[in-house]
Scaffold this motif. Structure first.
Motif, PDB file in Angstrom:
ATOM      1  N   GLY A 146       1.076  -1.314   0.010  1.00  9.94           N
ATOM      2  CA  GLY A 146      -0.233  -0.033  -0.091  1.00  9.94           C
ATOM      3  C   GLY A 146       0.597   1.202   0.149  1.00  9.94           C
ATOM      4  N   ALA A 147       1.904   1.267  -0.920  1.00 11.72           N
ATOM      5  CA  ALA A 147       2.800   2.718  -0.502  1.00 11.72           C
ATOM      6  C   ALA A 147       2.283   3.344  -2.190  1.00 11.72           C
ATOM      7  N   LYS A 148       2.792   4.650  -2.050  1.00  8.96           N
ATOM      8  CA  LYS A 148       1.590   6.019  -2.399  1.00  8.96           C
ATOM      9  C   LYS A 148       2.877   5.255  -4.095  1.00  8.96           C
ATOM     10  N   THR A 149       3.902   5.765  -4.274  1.00  8.45           N
ATOM     11  CA  THR A 149       4.281   5.729  -5.073  1.00  8.45           C
ATOM     12  C   THR A 149       6.175   5.082  -5.694  1.00  8.45           C
ATOM     13  N   VAL A 150       6.521   4.791  -6.471  1.00  4.13           N
ATOM     14  CA  VAL A 150       7.548   4.975  -6.198  1.00  4.13           C
ATOM     15  C   VAL A 150       8.171   5.606  -7.484  1.00  4.13           C
ATOM     16  N   GLU A 151       9.211   5.779  -6.619  1.00  2.00           N
ATOM     17  CA  GLU A 151      10.048   7.374  -7.964  1.00  2.00           C
ATOM     18  C   GLU A 151      11.783   6.903  -7.739  1.00  2.00           C
ATOM     19  N   VAL A 152      12.236   6.890  -9.099  1.00  2.00           N
ATOM     20  CA  VAL A 152      13.665   6.086  -9.594  1.00  2.00           C
ATOM     21  C   VAL A 152      14.534   7.703 -10.455  1.00  2.00           C
ATOM     22  N   ARG A 153      15.835   7.659 -10.257  1.00  2.00           N
ATOM     23  CA  ARG A 153      16.835   8.111 -10.483  1.00  2.00           C
ATOM     24  C   ARG A 153      18.312   7.377 -10.864  1.00  2.00           C
ATOM     25  N   GLU A 154      17.846   7.138 -12.498  1.00  2.00           N
ATOM     26  CA  GLU A 154      19.230   6.889 -12.792  1.00  2.00           C
ATOM     27  C   GLU A 154      20.354   7.154 -12.963  1.00  2.00           C
ATOM     28  N   ASP A 155      20.286   9.631 -12.922  1.00  2.00           N
ATOM     29  CA  ASP A 155      21.416   9.900 -12.706  1.00  2.00           C
ATOM     30  C   ASP A 155      22.157  10.698 -11.980  1.00  2.00           C
ATOM     31  N   ILE A 156      22.512   9.218 -10.805  1.00  2.00           N
ATOM     32  CA  ILE A 156      22.926   9.272  -9.870  1.00  2.00           C
ATOM     33  C   ILE A 156      25.140   8.667  -9.867  1.00  2.00           C
ATOM     34  N   ALA A 157      25.688   8.449  -9.129  1.00  2.00           N
ATOM     35  CA  ALA A 157      27.482   8.001  -9.312  1.00  2.00           C
ATOM     36  C   ALA A 157      27.494   8.073  -7.835  1.00  2.00           C
ATOM     37  N   LYS A 158      27.776   7.163  -7.265  1.00  2.00           N
ATOM     38  CA  LYS A 158      29.229   7.030  -6.045  1.00  2.00           C
ATOM     39  C   LYS A 158      30.054   7.357  -5.773  1.00  2.00           C
ATOM     40  N   VAL A 159      30.570   8.555  -4.949  1.00  4.54           N
ATOM     41  CA  VAL A 159      31.877   8.942  -5.161  1.00  4.54           C
ATOM     42  C   VAL A 159      32.786   8.371  -3.835  1.00  4.54           C
ATOM     43  N   SER A 160      33.481   7.621  -3.627  1.00  2.28           N
ATOM     44  CA  SER A 160      34.302   6.838  -2.879  1.00  2.28           C
ATOM     45  C   SER A 160      35.354   7.680  -2.219  1.00  2.28           C
ATOM     46  N   LEU A 161      36.141   7.274  -0.647  1.00  2.00           N
ATOM     47  CA  LEU A 161      37.339   7.195  -0.489  1.00  2.00           C
ATOM     48  C   LEU A 161      37.589   6.208   0.046  1.00  2.00           C
ATOM     49  N   VAL A 162      38.924   5.592   0.143  1.00  2.00           N
ATOM     50  CA  VAL A 162      39.439   3.950   0.269  1.00  2.00           C
ATOM     51  C   VAL A 162      40.692   4.213   0.807  1.00  2.00           C
ATOM     52  N   GLY A 163      40.621   3.865   2.615  1.00  2.00           N
ATOM     53  CA  GLY A 163      42.029   3.712   2.822  1.00  2.00           C
ATOM     54  C   GLY A 163      42.006   2.812   4.250  1.00  2.00           C
ATOM     55  N   VAL A 164      42.934   1.597   4.218  1.00  2.00           N
ATOM     56  CA  VAL A 164      42.818   0.702   5.769  1.00  2.00           C
ATOM     57  C   VAL A 164      43.850   1.613   5.946  1.00  2.00           C
ATOM     58  N   GLY A 165      44.333   2.807   6.269  1.00  2.00           N
ATOM     59  CA  GLY A 165      44.453   3.732   7.758  1.00  2.00           C
ATOM     60  C   GLY A 165      43.395   4.220   8.187  1.00  2.00           C
ATOM     61  N   MET A 166      42.275   4.781   7.076  1.00  2.00           N
ATOM     62  CA  MET A 166      41.167   5.261   7.372  1.00  2.00           C
ATOM     63  C   MET A 166      41.119   5.138   9.215  1.00  2.00           C
ATOM     64  N   GLN A 167      40.467   3.528   9.355  1.00  2.00           N
ATOM     65  CA  GLN A 167      40.140   3.055  10.922  1.00  2.00           C
ATOM     66  C   GLN A 167      40.916   3.927  12.377  1.00  2.00           C
ATOM     67  N   SER A 168      41.870   4.105  11.600  1.00  5.90           N
ATOM     68  CA  SER A 168      42.971   4.587  12.618  1.00  5.90           C
ATOM     69  C   SER A 168      43.235   6.337  12.859  1.00  5.90           C
ATOM     70  N   HIS A 169      42.567   7.163  11.686  1.00  4.87           N
ATOM     71  CA  HIS A 169      42.745   9.036  11.334  1.00  4.87           C
ATOM     72  C   HIS A 169      40.965   9.426  12.114  1.00  4.87           C
ATOM     73  N   SER A 170      40.965  10.401  12.434  1.00  6.04           N
ATOM     74  CA  SER A 170      39.580  11.154  12.351  1.00  6.04           C
ATOM     75  C   SER A 170      39.415  11.918  11.243  1.00  6.04           C
ATOM     76  N   GLY A 171      38.419  12.419  11.453  1.00  8.96           N
ATOM     77  CA  GLY A 171      38.278  13.515  10.235  1.00  8.96           C
ATOM     78  C   GLY A 171      38.154  13.070   8.842  1.00  8.96           C
ATOM     79  N   VAL A 172      37.920  12.057   8.704  1.00 12.37           N
ATOM     80  CA  VAL A 172      38.454  11.927   6.808  1.00 12.37           C
ATOM     81  C   VAL A 172      36.724  12.222   6.671  1.00 12.37           C
TER      82      VAL A 172
END
Ligand code: ADP
Ligand code: ASP
Ligand code: MG
Length: 427
Positions: free
Chosen positions: A330-356
């Motif tokens: 019983g949901a109202k509608t379904v909306e879709v956006r295809e014009d998106i992207a995912k940008v990521s930062l990766v770093g094994v050292g991230m776990q010991s750095h704050s503020g990233v």
């Protein structure tokens, strides 16, 4: 005598001249007395061409037939390369996935490897034959052709390396190694000399298509050292292996941008227990991998919205199921956006750095880039944003986190800077 797997990607076999060039390279390793097993992809653009052809014939091609079609690209490449080598006096022989015993499950175009017998390859090596193996393909228990997902030739190479206990699996491609960002998007990106499986897996899963994510998973499981190198230039590349004390523990080792994303929002969902499980359960049943999930605060305590992201190329499969579930609950509608992207930062050292994370958000806001969704783990932070902002965000984060190479300084191993790269090209 060492055994090497050498895998050549689509651009490396993209035309006759390039096939001749890689034949020379293979010949050199062979004449140096090493054993070589070669894995090749389809000629560049061919898998995309076949995919378009299938979709021109019918909007939702049957998966079994699609695998049959797509696997043909690699057959062309193995035959041409084996012909060239034989013409040069090398006893090379082509092998399909079936012939080398790559047995998979029945998920036709995204099959998982169940077993690699490799007996014919072992026999060929014992007979002094140089095997040229078709990447990206296998067969299920019923002997039907399957393919291993986009970029799957990397997986063929790693799986053969594991089965044959090769000293190393060398992935020859059109860049010098794994860089701090896609060098086609960020010309000042630096080559990373060594990377742990863990960091590489994260980079690959988040969009650095230089290695297929599943091949990295496989390499880690079976301890296969993987080296990524340029087909066209001599020199060091990137070694992906178990983490050791010498590896940098940088807070951020790379930035990725992934356009293969779509966002689905189920609007006006009744706010009661079990609804999220219902909506997302439909995705799990269809084997669609759901990534980020957000459930909004309910409107006046009765209705809420649920948004989640799926790979864009799974949207056609996912959407009818979500619409059906939305109707049921019983949901109202379904909306879709295809014009998106995912940008990521990766770093094994991230776990010991704050503020990233806060620095990431500041950097994006400094570029007036709006963030739609956020997700974090110990070694990565991802933001979903408008696709138009993807490259700008990757460049800003690369510079903002100090990953840019100084002009003309070369990379950290002293190699000169590579020439400016071409713009993005189709796979
Ligand atoms: P192949 O056809 O050899 O398998 P791919 O096109 O699959 O090659 O992968 C190589 C491409 O990956 C490069 O041309 C580059 O544009 C892209 N790429 C994306 N991210 C990265 C990264 N972090 N490092 C290196 N290359 C990357
Ligand atoms: N030819 C396949 C693809 O384009 C497999 C590969 O290149 O690794 O995805
Ligand atoms: Mg590839």
């Amino acid at each position: 005598m060492a055994l090497f797997i050498q895998k050549f990607g689509g651009t490396s076999v993209g035309n006759v001249e390039r096939i001749r060039r890689i034949a020379e390279r293979i010949e050199r390793t062979h004449r140096d007395g090493h054993q070589v097993v070669v894995v090749v992809s389809a000629m560049s653009g061919e898998t995309d061409r076949l995919m378009r052809l299938a979709h021109d014939v019918t909007p939702q091609p049957d998966d079994r037939e699609l695998a049959v079609l797509l696997s043909s690209g690699e057959r062309v490449a193995i035959a041409l390369l084996a012909m060239r080598l034989r013409g040069c006096g090398i006893n090379a022989r082509s092998f399909t996935g079936r012939q080398v015993g790559i047995v998979t499950n029945s998920s036709h175009t995204r099959a998982r490897i169940a077993k690699v017998t490799a007996a014919p390859v072992r026999q060929a090596l014992a007979d002094g034959v140089l095997p040229i193996v078709a990447g990206f393909q296998g067969v299920n228990a019923q002997s039907e052709v399957t393919t291993l997902g986009r970029g799957g030739s990397d997986l063929t190479a790693v799986a053969l390396a594991a089965a044959l206990k090769a000293s190393r699996c060398v992935i020859f491609t059109d860049v010098d190694g794994v860089f701090t960002a896609d060098p086609g998007v960020v010309p000042s990106a630096r080559r990373i000399p060594t990377l742990s499986y863990e960091a590489m897996l994260e980079l690959a899963s988040l969009g650095a298509k230089v290695l297929q994510a599943r091949s990295v998973e496989f390499a880690a499981r079976y301890n296969v050292p993987v080296e990524v190198r340029s087909t066209f230039q001599e020199g060091a590349g990137t070694l992906v292996t178990h983490e050791d004390a010498d590896m940098e523990q940088a807070a951020v080792s790379g930035v990725t941008g992934d356009r293969n994303q779509a966002k689905i929002t189920v609007v006006g969902v009744p706010d009661r227990p079990g609804i999220a499980a219902h909506v997302l359960g439909a995705m799990a049943d269809a084997a669609v991998v759901v990534d980020m999930i957000i459930q909004n605060v309910s409107h006046g305590g009765q209705f809420t919205d649920i948004s989640f992201t799926v790979p864009r190329n799974d949207l056609a499969r996912a959407l009818p199921l979500v619409e059906r579930t939305a109707d049921t609950i019983g949901a109202k509608t379904v909306e879709v956006r295809e014009d998106i992207a995912k940008v990521s930062l990766v770093g094994v050292g991230m776990q010991s750095h704050s503020g990233v994370a806060s620095k990431m958000f500041r950097t994006l806001s400094g570029e007036s880039i709006n963030i739609m969704m956020i997700s974090t783990s110990e070694i990565k932070i991802s933001c979903v944003l408008d696709e138009r902002d993807c490259d700008k965000a990757v460049r800003a984060l690369h510079a903002g986190f100090g990953l840019d190479r100084r002009p003309d300084a070369g990379d950290e191993t002293g190699r000169p800077a590579p020439p400016a790269r071409k713009a993005r090209r189709p796979a």
